[in-house]
Design an enzyme around this catalytic site. Structure first.
Site, PDB file in Angstrom:
ATOM      1  N   SER A  59      40.304  51.139  37.037  1.00 22.13           N
ATOM      2  CA  SER A  59      39.047  50.406  37.230  1.00 22.13           C
ATOM      3  C   SER A  59      38.578  49.778  35.923  1.00 22.13           C
ATOM      4  CB  SER A  59      37.957  51.360  37.734  1.00 22.13           C
ATOM      5  OG  SER A  59      38.360  51.974  38.931  1.00 22.13           O
TER       6      SER A  59
HETATM    7  N1  SAM Z   1      40.359  56.515  38.762  1.00 19.90           N
HETATM    8  C1  SAM Z   1      41.513  55.710  38.477  1.00 19.90           C
HETATM    9  C2  SAM Z   1      41.735  55.506  37.015  1.00 19.90           C
HETATM   10  O1  SAM Z   1      40.921  55.941  36.195  1.00 19.90           O
HETATM   11  O2  SAM Z   1      42.780  54.913  36.673  1.00 19.90           O
HETATM   12  C3  SAM Z   1      41.555  54.418  39.234  1.00 19.90           C
HETATM   13  C4  SAM Z   1      41.786  54.643  40.649  1.00 19.90           C
HETATM   14  S1  SAM Z   1      42.463  53.351  41.596  1.00 19.90           S
HETATM   15  C5  SAM Z   1      41.165  52.173  41.604  1.00 19.90           C
HETATM   16  C6  SAM Z   1      42.381  54.172  43.170  1.00 19.90           C
HETATM   17  C7  SAM Z   1      43.392  55.279  43.361  1.00 19.90           C
HETATM   18  O3  SAM Z   1      43.104  55.959  44.574  1.00 19.90           O
HETATM   19  C8  SAM Z   1      44.841  54.795  43.491  1.00 19.90           C
HETATM   20  O4  SAM Z   1      45.642  55.388  42.518  1.00 19.90           O
HETATM   21  C9  SAM Z   1      45.245  55.234  44.902  1.00 19.90           C
HETATM   22  O5  SAM Z   1      46.603  55.593  45.030  1.00 19.90           O
HETATM   23  C10 SAM Z   1      44.314  56.425  45.110  1.00 19.90           C
HETATM   24  N2  SAM Z   1      44.113  56.822  46.499  1.00 19.90           N
HETATM   25  C11 SAM Z   1      43.936  56.059  47.609  1.00 19.90           C
HETATM   26  N3  SAM Z   1      43.780  56.837  48.700  1.00 19.90           N
HETATM   27  C12 SAM Z   1      43.845  58.132  48.269  1.00 19.90           C
HETATM   28  C13 SAM Z   1      43.748  59.398  48.909  1.00 19.90           C
HETATM   29  N4  SAM Z   1      43.563  59.519  50.220  1.00 19.90           N
HETATM   30  N5  SAM Z   1      43.869  60.506  48.163  1.00 19.90           N
HETATM   31  C14 SAM Z   1      44.072  60.435  46.808  1.00 19.90           C
HETATM   32  N6  SAM Z   1      44.170  59.258  46.146  1.00 19.90           N
HETATM   33  C15 SAM Z   1      44.048  58.131  46.865  1.00 19.90           C
END
Ligand code: SAM
Length: 215
Positions: A59
């Site tokens: 993000s």
């Molecule tokens: N917090 C992260 C960082 O600091 O880099 C950025 C997160 S990214 C915008 C969103 C993440 O949510 C992705 O890596 C995606 O694979 C994960 N995601 C989506 N659905 C998910 C789920 N049901 N459980 C765990 N992770 C999930």
């Protein structure tokens, strides 16, 4: 320009956007470039989301700052993050809860969970645990949580996440199908739940049992 200088410049811009000093100090302590793949490291201190592979992003710093500010993270708290990605947001939250607190972070994409684990270990975070699982229903084992931070957008607020929040707890979660809004969910001491909309946002989808389907 050395990373500390670039980071200080970025943080100063966030200060002018109204982000609190506690969060800014925490962000200054986390080297964002060490949470990025080598091909995008040069852009680490630009206020933008960046690709971390697998169709996912780290993000933008202002979004990390806004969510951490809303969550009012404090020393000693037990925190759940859904969507570990690079591990950067988990690291900022780990700075805010300190050595007496803990961040449990769940990621559904195995290579990203490994990437985040390595990044966090390399920088020296021992108060973060990364788990590979569908976090759309939270993580019951380490609940209840003082704070929950969801870093992907859900179709609705998953009921299990509300249940895993402590009385007095806070959750930040982007919600929406085509147009997403950032919700701040508050659970009163008597268990009453309040929702406040904090503005429009753009996040990758929460995929899973309580999220969107994977097709
Ligand atoms: N917090 C992260 C960082 O600091 O880099 C950025 C997160 S990214 C915008 C969103 C993440 O949510 C992705 O890596 C995606 O694979 C994960 N995601 C989506 N659905 C998910 C789920 N049901 N459980 C765990 N992770 C999930």
């Amino acid at each position: 320009m050395e990373f500390r200088e670039k980071s200080a410049k970025l943080v100063n811009n966030l200060r002018f956007q109204g982000v609190g000093e506690k969060v800014l100090d925490a962000m200054l302590r986390v080297p964002r470039h060490l949470f990025l793949p080598p091909n995008v490291r040069g852009d680490a201190y630009i206020d933008t989301p960046l690709s971390i592979g697998y169709g996912q992003t780290i993000s933008a710093p202002h979004m990390v700052a806004i969510m951490c500010d809303l969550l009012d993270l404090r020393e000693g708290q037990n925190v759940l993050e859904v969507g570990t990605g690079s591990g950067y947001n988990a690291a900022v939250m780990a700075e805010l809860v300190g050595s007496t607190g803990h961040v449990y972070s769940v990621e559904r994409i195995a290579p990203l969970a490994e990437f985040a684990k390595n990044n966090l270990a390399d920088v020296g975070y021992i108060n973060v645990t990364v788990m590979l699982e569908d976090g759309s229903g939270g993580d019951l084992l380490h609940s209840p949580y003082d704070r929950i931070c969801v870093t992907c957008a859900a179709p609705d607020i998953p009921q299990p996440l509300i249940e895993q929040l402590k009385p007095g707890g806070l959750m930040a979660i982007p919600v929406g199908v085509t147009f997403q809004q950032l919700y701040l969910v508050k659970k009163d001491m008597d268990g009453t739940v309040h929702e406040e909309i904090k503005g429009g946002v753009v996040f990758v989808p929460l995929i899973g049992r309580y999220g969107f389907s994977d097709d």
